[in-house]
Design a protein around this motif. Structure first.
Motif, PDB file in Angstrom:
ATOM      1  N   TRP A  83       0.834  -1.211   0.000  1.00  0.00           N
ATOM      2  CA  TRP A  83       0.000   0.000   0.000  1.00  0.00           C
ATOM      3  C   TRP A  83       0.867   1.258   0.000  1.00  0.00           C
ATOM      4  O   TRP A  83       0.532   2.253  -0.654  1.00  0.00           O
ATOM      5  CB  TRP A  83      -0.951  -0.011   1.210  1.00  0.00           C
ATOM      6  N   PHE A  86       1.855   1.921  -3.463  1.00  0.00           N
ATOM      7  CA  PHE A  86       0.703   2.479  -4.178  1.00  0.00           C
ATOM      8  C   PHE A  86       0.532   3.967  -3.878  1.00  0.00           C
ATOM      9  O   PHE A  86       0.362   4.792  -4.797  1.00  0.00           O
ATOM     10  CB  PHE A  86      -0.568   1.714  -3.790  1.00  0.00           C
ATOM     11  N   LYS A  90       1.576   5.802  -7.180  1.00  0.00           N
ATOM     12  CA  LYS A  90       0.367   6.078  -7.960  1.00  0.00           C
ATOM     13  C   LYS A  90      -0.358   7.333  -7.498  1.00  0.00           C
ATOM     14  O   LYS A  90      -0.820   8.122  -8.309  1.00  0.00           O
ATOM     15  CB  LYS A  90      -0.585   4.883  -7.892  1.00  0.00           C
ATOM     16  N   LEU A  91      -0.487   7.495  -6.197  1.00  0.00           N
ATOM     17  CA  LEU A  91      -1.250   8.664  -5.718  1.00  0.00           C
ATOM     18  C   LEU A  91      -0.373   9.885  -5.450  1.00  0.00           C
ATOM     19  O   LEU A  91      -0.877  10.935  -5.076  1.00  0.00           O
ATOM     20  CB  LEU A  91      -2.060   8.298  -4.465  1.00  0.00           C
ATOM     21  N   LYS A  92       0.933   9.726  -5.590  1.00  0.00           N
ATOM     22  CA  LYS A  92       1.861  10.856  -5.457  1.00  0.00           C
ATOM     23  C   LYS A  92       1.940  11.438  -4.046  1.00  0.00           C
ATOM     24  O   LYS A  92       2.155  12.649  -3.872  1.00  0.00           O
ATOM     25  CB  LYS A  92       1.500  11.977  -6.452  1.00  0.00           C
ATOM     26  N   PHE A  93       1.779  10.592  -3.062  1.00  0.00           N
ATOM     27  CA  PHE A  93       2.074  11.033  -1.693  1.00  0.00           C
ATOM     28  C   PHE A  93       3.589  11.115  -1.541  1.00  0.00           C
ATOM     29  O   PHE A  93       4.343  10.443  -2.248  1.00  0.00           O
ATOM     30  CB  PHE A  93       1.545  10.010  -0.674  1.00  0.00           C
ATOM     31  N   GLU A  97       4.497  10.810   4.238  1.00  0.00           N
ATOM     32  CA  GLU A  97       3.063  11.001   4.512  1.00  0.00           C
ATOM     33  C   GLU A  97       2.270   9.705   4.548  1.00  0.00           C
ATOM     34  O   GLU A  97       1.078   9.716   4.837  1.00  0.00           O
ATOM     35  CB  GLU A  97       2.436  11.878   3.412  1.00  0.00           C
ATOM     36  N   ILE A 101      -1.716   6.136   6.829  1.00  0.00           N
ATOM     37  CA  ILE A 101      -2.739   5.600   5.940  1.00  0.00           C
ATOM     38  C   ILE A 101      -2.499   4.108   5.702  1.00  0.00           C
ATOM     39  O   ILE A 101      -3.436   3.303   5.738  1.00  0.00           O
ATOM     40  CB  ILE A 101      -2.774   6.377   4.606  1.00  0.00           C
ATOM     41  N   GLN A 104      -3.791   1.819   8.292  1.00  0.00           N
ATOM     42  CA  GLN A 104      -5.206   1.464   8.163  1.00  0.00           C
ATOM     43  C   GLN A 104      -5.398   0.423   7.067  1.00  0.00           C
ATOM     44  O   GLN A 104      -6.074  -0.581   7.244  1.00  0.00           O
ATOM     45  CB  GLN A 104      -6.047   2.699   7.823  1.00  0.00           C
ATOM     46  N   LEU A 105      -4.788   0.688   5.910  1.00  0.00           N
ATOM     47  CA  LEU A 105      -5.011  -0.180   4.746  1.00  0.00           C
ATOM     48  C   LEU A 105      -4.504  -1.600   4.968  1.00  0.00           C
ATOM     49  O   LEU A 105      -5.039  -2.555   4.406  1.00  0.00           O
ATOM     50  CB  LEU A 105      -4.350   0.433   3.510  1.00  0.00           C
ATOM     51  N   ILE A 108      -7.095  -4.343   5.690  1.00  0.00           N
ATOM     52  CA  ILE A 108      -8.124  -4.740   4.728  1.00  0.00           C
ATOM     53  C   ILE A 108      -7.899  -6.203   4.369  1.00  0.00           C
ATOM     54  O   ILE A 108      -6.783  -6.611   4.062  1.00  0.00           O
ATOM     55  CB  ILE A 108      -8.057  -3.879   3.443  1.00  0.00           C
ATOM     56  N   LEU A 113      -7.373  -9.049  -3.450  1.00  0.00           N
ATOM     57  CA  LEU A 113      -7.025  -7.629  -3.566  1.00  0.00           C
ATOM     58  C   LEU A 113      -5.516  -7.433  -3.559  1.00  0.00           C
ATOM     59  O   LEU A 113      -4.961  -6.718  -4.400  1.00  0.00           O
ATOM     60  CB  LEU A 113      -7.665  -6.851  -2.412  1.00  0.00           C
ATOM     61  N   LYS A 116      -3.813  -8.641  -6.727  1.00  0.00           N
ATOM     62  CA  LYS A 116      -4.012  -7.755  -7.877  1.00  0.00           C
ATOM     63  C   LYS A 116      -3.269  -6.427  -7.690  1.00  0.00           C
ATOM     64  O   LYS A 116      -2.762  -5.848  -8.649  1.00  0.00           O
ATOM     65  CB  LYS A 116      -5.503  -7.501  -8.103  1.00  0.00           C
ATOM     66  N   LEU A 117      -3.222  -5.974  -6.448  1.00  0.00           N
ATOM     67  CA  LEU A 117      -2.474  -4.736  -6.180  1.00  0.00           C
ATOM     68  C   LEU A 117      -0.998  -4.949  -6.504  1.00  0.00           C
ATOM     69  O   LEU A 117      -0.348  -4.116  -7.152  1.00  0.00           O
ATOM     70  CB  LEU A 117      -2.650  -4.336  -4.711  1.00  0.00           C
ATOM     71  N   PHE A 120      -0.593  -4.911 -10.167  1.00  0.00           N
ATOM     72  CA  PHE A 120      -0.785  -3.547 -10.679  1.00  0.00           C
ATOM     73  C   PHE A 120       0.473  -2.699 -10.466  1.00  0.00           C
ATOM     74  O   PHE A 120       0.847  -1.886 -11.306  1.00  0.00           O
ATOM     75  CB  PHE A 120      -1.979  -2.914  -9.962  1.00  0.00           C
TER      76      PHE A 120
ATOM     77  N   LEU B  91      -7.380  -2.302 -10.935  1.00  0.00           N
ATOM     78  CA  LEU B  91      -6.969  -3.650 -10.527  1.00  0.00           C
ATOM     79  C   LEU B  91      -7.636  -4.762 -11.341  1.00  0.00           C
ATOM     80  O   LEU B  91      -7.345  -5.928 -11.139  1.00  0.00           O
ATOM     81  CB  LEU B  91      -7.218  -3.861  -9.026  1.00  0.00           C
ATOM     82  N   PHE B  93     -10.680  -5.971 -11.385  1.00  0.00           N
ATOM     83  CA  PHE B  93     -11.721  -6.824 -10.810  1.00  0.00           C
ATOM     84  C   PHE B  93     -12.941  -6.763 -11.726  1.00  0.00           C
ATOM     85  O   PHE B  93     -13.130  -5.797 -12.464  1.00  0.00           O
ATOM     86  CB  PHE B  93     -12.132  -6.297  -9.423  1.00  0.00           C
ATOM     87  N   GLN B 104     -15.142  -2.575   2.958  1.00  0.00           N
ATOM     88  CA  GLN B 104     -14.056  -2.393   3.921  1.00  0.00           C
ATOM     89  C   GLN B 104     -13.336  -1.069   3.668  1.00  0.00           C
ATOM     90  O   GLN B 104     -13.082  -0.301   4.589  1.00  0.00           O
ATOM     91  CB  GLN B 104     -13.032  -3.526   3.814  1.00  0.00           C
ATOM     92  N   ILE B 108     -11.828   3.609   5.514  1.00  0.00           N
ATOM     93  CA  ILE B 108     -10.477   4.162   5.682  1.00  0.00           C
ATOM     94  C   ILE B 108     -10.612   5.673   5.802  1.00  0.00           C
ATOM     95  O   ILE B 108     -11.293   6.328   5.009  1.00  0.00           O
ATOM     96  CB  ILE B 108      -9.574   3.829   4.474  1.00  0.00           C
ATOM     97  N   PHE B 120      -6.434  10.582  -9.198  1.00  0.00           N
ATOM     98  CA  PHE B 120      -5.766   9.463  -9.888  1.00  0.00           C
ATOM     99  C   PHE B 120      -6.721   8.778 -10.866  1.00  0.00           C
ATOM    100  O   PHE B 120      -6.332   8.380 -11.965  1.00  0.00           O
ATOM    101  CB  PHE B 120      -5.256   8.471  -8.840  1.00  0.00           C
TER     102      PHE B 120
END
Lengths: 224, 224
Positions: A83, A86, A90-93, A97, A101, A104-105, A108, A113, A116-117, A120, B91, B93, B104, B108, B120
């Motif tokens: 995560w 990712f 991908k999200l440019k954090f 930072e 997050i 939390q993730l 899951i 998931l 596939k992540l 990806f 991903l 799906f 889920q 978050i 994104f």
DNA sequence: TTAATTATTTAGATTAGTCTAAAAATTTGT
DNA sequence: ACAAATTTTTAGACTAATCTAAATAATTAA
């Protein structure tokens, strides 16, 4: 058997504590300190985890993860680090930072998931802080890196990771214009306080305190 | 004020129930049925939500969301639908596989995360089932679609959404080779059982029971 | 319109995860 | 080696979210 987020956090804490210790058992107080909980609370939870055979527990002595426990720990770490990739890629954090997050993730629950992540993201081997990502079977690369604080003068290193993940520390490195993969030439080491003068990526000189250098992990160039 | 995942699930359930009803109040039993909980449990939780001013509650009568409650509901729905887009578009799906994972992910907690995810994904307006995604301020497009079961013979429609999100129903549509955005020509309507003969995308003919047609949402072509 | 049915709430209990205070075990220092 | 200090566990209590059973309110039907 299902594990709650809370249980997962304890397992992860125990894993991290085992990693950083020579001893074979992790103490109640260590866990309490790491999770900011009361020792009494930890005692309750470790009884529960022992009941589930995720740790072995000897009263007044300490705990250690069973194979089952280790598998769960590595799975959570795998999810956390994927995560993080990712979030940054991908999200440019920014790399400083993403920790909260990802905390939390990582809970899951879906094997599909994560698979596939992983695909990806093109099956990354390291997270944005240089930590190795365990594979689906819990195999994790142990990278032979050293703290920059014990590096040798006049050698060239590659910046490969950090042993401190605090936001303020990571921001400090960003301010120094130091990123993972950069080369670090050690120009000189101060004998009195252990501070270093370095050159980053053959382009700019910086000064590092021993405190900072000790949290920077490197490996010698052309060796990895 | 923070809301727990549990509270969020109640708020979402109440929102969905309000949406599908003419009445101005949602009953305890409605909520209990939707969440598979005992009515007594629901009574406790609605007291708590009323305390927090997220719903108004009159004993033995029912509840309805306050503005504050609606804002929270729309925020959760926004998150749920954005994650569904991510799961399907990025991903890979299938549209019938994403609901449970999004259930889920929707809890978050990070505004920054959702903002960046939205960007994104290039600010999608609809999720993979054709449901509108609320914007950051909770504004949501109301689409004027009708169930295919009340469509008129010989007209052409666009398949724009579903009113049934069950895996088995969605798989049935997949098997019919029917996807969002496809055109549907209504060839004939059986007067006895309400079943339809249709042509999908000007290419293949299919037969739909009234039961299935009633869960397929469409809008007339060249109107929208 | 009143008795029967249905819906809702109240009362009391349970589990997970947390706490504080006190007791018990272990470790440390002289 | 034993008293003091520290660590760990036990005991008892609390909150959130759930349940079942019983009581009460509202609705329906004869």
């Amino acid at each position: 058997m299902k594990t709650s987020s809370t249980e997962e956090n304890y397992i992860k804490a125990i894993y991290k504590l085992e990693e950083g210790q020579v001893k074979n058992a992790v103490t109640t107080n260590d866990i309490a300190a790491r999770l900011s909980m009361q020792p009494a609370t930890v005692t309750d939870m470790i009884k529960k985890l022992a009941e589930k055979k995720l740790i072995t527990y000897k009263k007044y002595y300490g705990v250690s993860l069973t194979e089952k426990g280790k598998t769960i720990a590595l799975d959570i770490i795998r999810k956390h680090r994927l995560w993080e990739v990712f979030l940054v890629k991908k999200l440019k954090f920014k790399w400083d930072e993403v920790h909260d997050i990802a905390e939390q993730l990582e809970h899951i629950n879906s094997d599909e998931l994560i698979q596939k992540l992983d695909d990806f993201l093109e099956n990354p081997k390291f997270d944005p802080h240089g930590d190795a990502i365990p594979d689906r079977d819990g195999k994790i690369k142990t990278i032979k890196s050293i703290p920059l604080s014990i590096a040798s003068k006049k050698l060239t290193y590659i910046f490969s990771g950090v042993s401190n993940h605090e936001t303020r520390f990571l921001q400090h490195l960003t301010n120094l214009n130091l990123s993972l993969g950069n080369t670090i030439d050690v120009d000189s080491i101060n004998e009195y306080d252990g501070s270093l003068k370095i050159k980053i990526n053959k382009s700019h000189n910086e000064f590092l305190s021993e405190q900072v250098a000790s949290c920077i992990l490197v490996h010698p160039k052309n060796d990895k």
